[in-house]
Write a protein that holds these residues in place. Structure first.
Motif, PDB file in Angstrom:
ATOM      1  N   ASN A 281       0.835  -1.207   0.000  1.00 48.48           N
ATOM      2  CA  ASN A 281       0.000   0.000   0.000  1.00 48.48           C
ATOM      3  C   ASN A 281       0.869   1.256   0.000  1.00 48.48           C
ATOM      4  O   ASN A 281       0.575   2.221  -0.704  1.00 48.48           O
ATOM      5  N   LYS A 284       2.030   1.842  -3.366  1.00 47.67           N
ATOM      6  CA  LYS A 284       0.928   2.220  -4.247  1.00 47.67           C
ATOM      7  C   LYS A 284       0.497   3.674  -4.055  1.00 47.67           C
ATOM      8  O   LYS A 284       0.208   4.371  -5.007  1.00 47.67           O
ATOM      9  N   PHE A 285       0.478   4.102  -2.795  1.00 50.53           N
ATOM     10  CA  PHE A 285      -0.100   5.426  -2.513  1.00 50.53           C
ATOM     11  C   PHE A 285       0.954   6.500  -2.252  1.00 50.53           C
ATOM     12  O   PHE A 285       0.650   7.540  -1.688  1.00 50.53           O
ATOM     13  N   ASP A 318       4.853   6.175   5.383  1.00 50.03           N
ATOM     14  CA  ASP A 318       5.162   6.636   4.016  1.00 50.03           C
ATOM     15  C   ASP A 318       4.897   8.119   3.896  1.00 50.03           C
ATOM     16  O   ASP A 318       4.230   8.721   4.750  1.00 50.03           O
ATOM     17  N   ILE A 323      -4.548   9.602   4.174  1.00 48.59           N
ATOM     18  CA  ILE A 323      -5.916   9.074   4.216  1.00 48.59           C
ATOM     19  C   ILE A 323      -6.786  10.092   4.952  1.00 48.59           C
ATOM     20  O   ILE A 323      -6.430  10.523   6.049  1.00 48.59           O
ATOM     21  N   TYR A 336     -13.155  -2.039   1.841  1.00 45.41           N
ATOM     22  CA  TYR A 336     -13.229  -0.575   1.957  1.00 45.41           C
ATOM     23  C   TYR A 336     -12.072   0.073   1.207  1.00 45.41           C
ATOM     24  O   TYR A 336     -10.913  -0.259   1.414  1.00 45.41           O
ATOM     25  N   VAL A 338     -10.710   4.042  -0.063  1.00 39.79           N
ATOM     26  CA  VAL A 338     -10.989   5.461   0.184  1.00 39.79           C
ATOM     27  C   VAL A 338     -11.545   6.119  -1.075  1.00 39.79           C
ATOM     28  O   VAL A 338     -12.604   6.705  -1.067  1.00 39.79           O
ATOM     29  N   THR A 343      -8.219   4.133  -6.571  1.00 38.02           N
ATOM     30  CA  THR A 343      -7.703   2.829  -6.171  1.00 38.02           C
ATOM     31  C   THR A 343      -7.783   1.839  -7.326  1.00 38.02           C
ATOM     32  O   THR A 343      -6.928   0.996  -7.485  1.00 38.02           O
ATOM     33  N   GLY A 348      -6.046  -3.053  -6.654  1.00 33.28           N
ATOM     34  CA  GLY A 348      -6.262  -3.361  -5.228  1.00 33.28           C
ATOM     35  C   GLY A 348      -7.651  -3.909  -5.021  1.00 33.28           C
ATOM     36  O   GLY A 348      -8.566  -3.608  -5.791  1.00 33.28           O
ATOM     37  N   THR A 349      -7.772  -4.715  -3.980  1.00 29.39           N
ATOM     38  CA  THR A 349      -9.034  -5.405  -3.750  1.00 29.39           C
ATOM     39  C   THR A 349      -9.795  -4.840  -2.558  1.00 29.39           C
ATOM     40  O   THR A 349     -10.971  -5.126  -2.386  1.00 29.39           O
ATOM     41  N   GLY A 350      -9.096  -4.072  -1.713  1.00 26.45           N
ATOM     42  CA  GLY A 350      -9.733  -3.603  -0.476  1.00 26.45           C
ATOM     43  C   GLY A 350      -9.728  -4.681   0.595  1.00 26.45           C
ATOM     44  O   GLY A 350     -10.400  -4.556   1.613  1.00 26.45           O
ATOM     45  N   GLY A 352      -6.595  -6.247   1.590  1.00 30.87           N
ATOM     46  CA  GLY A 352      -5.254  -6.351   2.184  1.00 30.87           C
ATOM     47  C   GLY A 352      -5.213  -5.993   3.669  1.00 30.87           C
ATOM     48  O   GLY A 352      -4.626  -6.721   4.480  1.00 30.87           O
ATOM     49  N   LEU A 353      -5.853  -4.874   4.031  1.00 25.05           N
ATOM     50  CA  LEU A 353      -5.801  -4.450   5.439  1.00 25.05           C
ATOM     51  C   LEU A 353      -6.687  -5.321   6.322  1.00 25.05           C
ATOM     52  O   LEU A 353      -6.383  -5.530   7.497  1.00 25.05           O
TER      53      LEU A 353
HETATM   54  P1  ADP Z   1      -6.299  -2.264  -1.371  1.00 21.37           P
HETATM   55  O1  ADP Z   1      -6.117  -3.628  -1.949  1.00 21.37           O
HETATM   56  O2  ADP Z   1      -7.349  -1.454  -2.057  1.00 21.37           O
HETATM   57  O3  ADP Z   1      -5.021  -1.549  -1.150  1.00 21.37           O
HETATM   58  P2  ADP Z   1      -6.402  -2.383   1.506  1.00 21.37           P
HETATM   59  O4  ADP Z   1      -7.350  -3.085   2.415  1.00 21.37           O
HETATM   60  O5  ADP Z   1      -4.969  -2.763   1.605  1.00 21.37           O
HETATM   61  O6  ADP Z   1      -6.960  -2.566   0.062  1.00 21.37           O
HETATM   62  O7  ADP Z   1      -6.531  -0.823   1.771  1.00 21.37           O
HETATM   63  C1  ADP Z   1      -7.808  -0.233   1.868  1.00 21.37           C
HETATM   64  C2  ADP Z   1      -7.767   1.219   1.433  1.00 21.37           C
HETATM   65  O8  ADP Z   1      -7.055   1.988   2.414  1.00 21.37           O
HETATM   66  C3  ADP Z   1      -7.019   1.460   0.150  1.00 21.37           C
HETATM   67  O9  ADP Z   1      -7.866   1.239  -0.959  1.00 21.37           O
HETATM   68  C4  ADP Z   1      -6.617   2.911   0.289  1.00 21.37           C
HETATM   69  O10 ADP Z   1      -7.715   3.741  -0.046  1.00 21.37           O
HETATM   70  C5  ADP Z   1      -6.361   3.055   1.785  1.00 21.37           C
HETATM   71  N1  ADP Z   1      -4.910   2.929   2.114  1.00 21.37           N
HETATM   72  C6  ADP Z   1      -4.313   1.848   2.631  1.00 21.37           C
HETATM   73  N2  ADP Z   1      -2.992   2.081   2.831  1.00 21.37           N
HETATM   74  C7  ADP Z   1      -2.758   3.344   2.444  1.00 21.37           C
HETATM   75  C8  ADP Z   1      -1.594   4.184   2.404  1.00 21.37           C
HETATM   76  N3  ADP Z   1      -0.409   3.770   2.831  1.00 21.37           N
HETATM   77  N4  ADP Z   1      -1.760   5.457   1.938  1.00 21.37           N
HETATM   78  C9  ADP Z   1      -2.943   5.904   1.520  1.00 21.37           C
HETATM   79  N5  ADP Z   1      -4.103   5.155   1.539  1.00 21.37           N
HETATM   80  C10 ADP Z   1      -3.994   3.896   1.980  1.00 21.37           C
END
Ligand code: ADP
Length: 392
Positions: A281, A284-285, A318, A323, A336, A338, A343, A348-350, A352-353
């Protein structure tokens, strides 16, 4: 054993005793019936009602409660003083339920209904059965707390809706690409389209893999193998895996772990997965040229909500997009994202977290994020150590 006995007694009572007793009572015309004080009921009835894992209400033809078991009183918000005589509507405070019991009393057909929201925000399943359909019908109402079940049911429905939504976009895109390829575009265009198709198929594969992993974790089939281990090599491996991606965006990535960090009690592979999800992430961000840092430190005092013991705090920070504060509490939920449009572009699948949260919590730890929009994000998680205490 006792419960089995009570249930057996209830079965007997319903098939013989209670029905006979109620049928006998039912011969008295309803108008002359005075509310029955609870103590006039056979003691066995009280014993069986108390042993049931449901609340029980007995109502007369005028929908007045003749009996209210302690469980029913508790489920209806502690109406202990509501013994014989109170109108059902006053107890249930739900016109649909009151009318439903009226219908049961009228035609003798059993009926069910969900009381939502019931007192205390609960969901109750109400089942009303006619007991002695005749001169003076009476009804037995069973109340069961199904709050947990209805929460699970809603989660299942949301999950199905989310999965189909997530599948639809890449599938629609693949279909469009296939149709265009069928029309015979020039070879360079066809090659580009095949590349795009490969990307969409990769995204679908990732979604299916993560869904599988999440379902394994959530069904408790993924047992963690906790063992004392050093965190530094786990961090180093995760960074090495993400370095090619970070390199392509010109991101600087570094770890700062004290050399005397106590041994952690962890499942190296799973903690590696958590770190990889967070680093993924972060890459990516974070726009080109940004910074990513992994740090870890021992905590002298267990953080709030942690069992006693010695804990490590791990941070992945990072310098990326950040966010919005209103999204922070929700980013660990399944699916979920943002900013869906952004995204999707980043992939991304939403999930990972959500996976990371499960894995950290499986270690007894917690995971959370701090962020300011435009000024980067920091993800923190805690892990138990293999030592008894950490010196100040
Ligand atoms: P994804 O596969 O979409 O990354 P995650 O569950 O890992 O799914 O993350 C959920 C959402 O949280 C992401 O789609 C993004 O909007 C936000 N996010 C997660 N990590 C970061 C980050 N380091 N910086 C900015 N936004 C983040």
């Amino acid at each position: 054993m006792e419960l089995a006995l009570a249930l057996l007694t209830l079965a007997l009572l319903t098939s013989l005793g209670v029905n006979v007793w109620l049928a006998h009572r039912a011969r008295t015309p309803p108008a002359t019936l005075a509310p029955t004080p609870q103590e006039q009921l056979p003691p066995l009835f009280h014993a069986v009602a108390a042993a049931l894992d449901a609340g029980l209400i007995l109502v007369d033809a005028e929908r007045r409660a003749r009996y209210l078991s302690p469980q029913a009183a508790e489920l209806l918000g502690g109406q202990e003083d509501a013994a014989g005589g109170r109108a059902l509507i006053a107890l249930l405070r739900d016109y649909r339920a009151d009318a439903l019991v009226g219908e049961v009393l009228q035609d003798g057909e059993a009926r069910e209904l969900l009381l939502q929201p019931a007192p205390g925000g609960r969901t109750l399943r109400l089942r009303a059965t006619a007991l002695a359909h005749g001169v003076a019908p009476e009804a037995l109402i069973l109340l069961r707390d199904v709050t947990q079940l209805s929460v699970l049911e809603r989660a299942r429905r949301d999950m199905v809706a989310n999965v189909s939504h997530e599948l639809r976009t890449p599938l629609a895109s693949v279909k469009l690409l296939v149709e265009t390829l069928q029309s015979g575009p020039p070879p360079p265009v066809a090659a580009r389209m095949l590349g795009q198709m490969a990307q969409e198929v990769d995204a679908l594969t990732q979604l299916v893999d993560e869904l599988h992993e999440l379902s394994q974790i959530e069904s408790g089939r993924l047992a963690l193998q906790l063992a004392p281990a050093e965190l530094a090599p786990v961090v180093a491996r995760a960074i090495e895996r993400i370095r090619p991606q970070a390199g392509r965006k010109g991101l600087h990535i570094a770890a700062s772990l004290p050399t005397d960090l106590p041994l952690a009690l962890l499942d190296s592979e799973r903690v590696g997965r958590v770190l990889l999800n967070l680093l993924h992430n972060a890459v990516k961000f974070t726009p080109e040229g940004g910074e990513i840092r992994v740090a870890a430190s021992p905590l002298a005092v267990p953080p709030l909500g942690h069992p006693p013991g010695a804990w490590l705090l791990v941070q992945v920070a990072d310098s990326g997009t950040g966010i919005p504060v209103e999204d922070l509490p929700r980013i660990f939920e399944r699916f979920y994202k943002v900013d869906r449009a952004r995204t999707r572009e980043a992939g991304g699948t939403g999930l990972g977290l959500a996976i990371a949260r499960h894995l950290v919590e499986g270690h007894g730890g917690r995971i959370w994020a701090e962020s300011a929009e435009g000024r980067g994000s920091s993800f923190f998680f805690t892990l138990p150590t293999a030592v008894d205490r950490i010196e100040d």
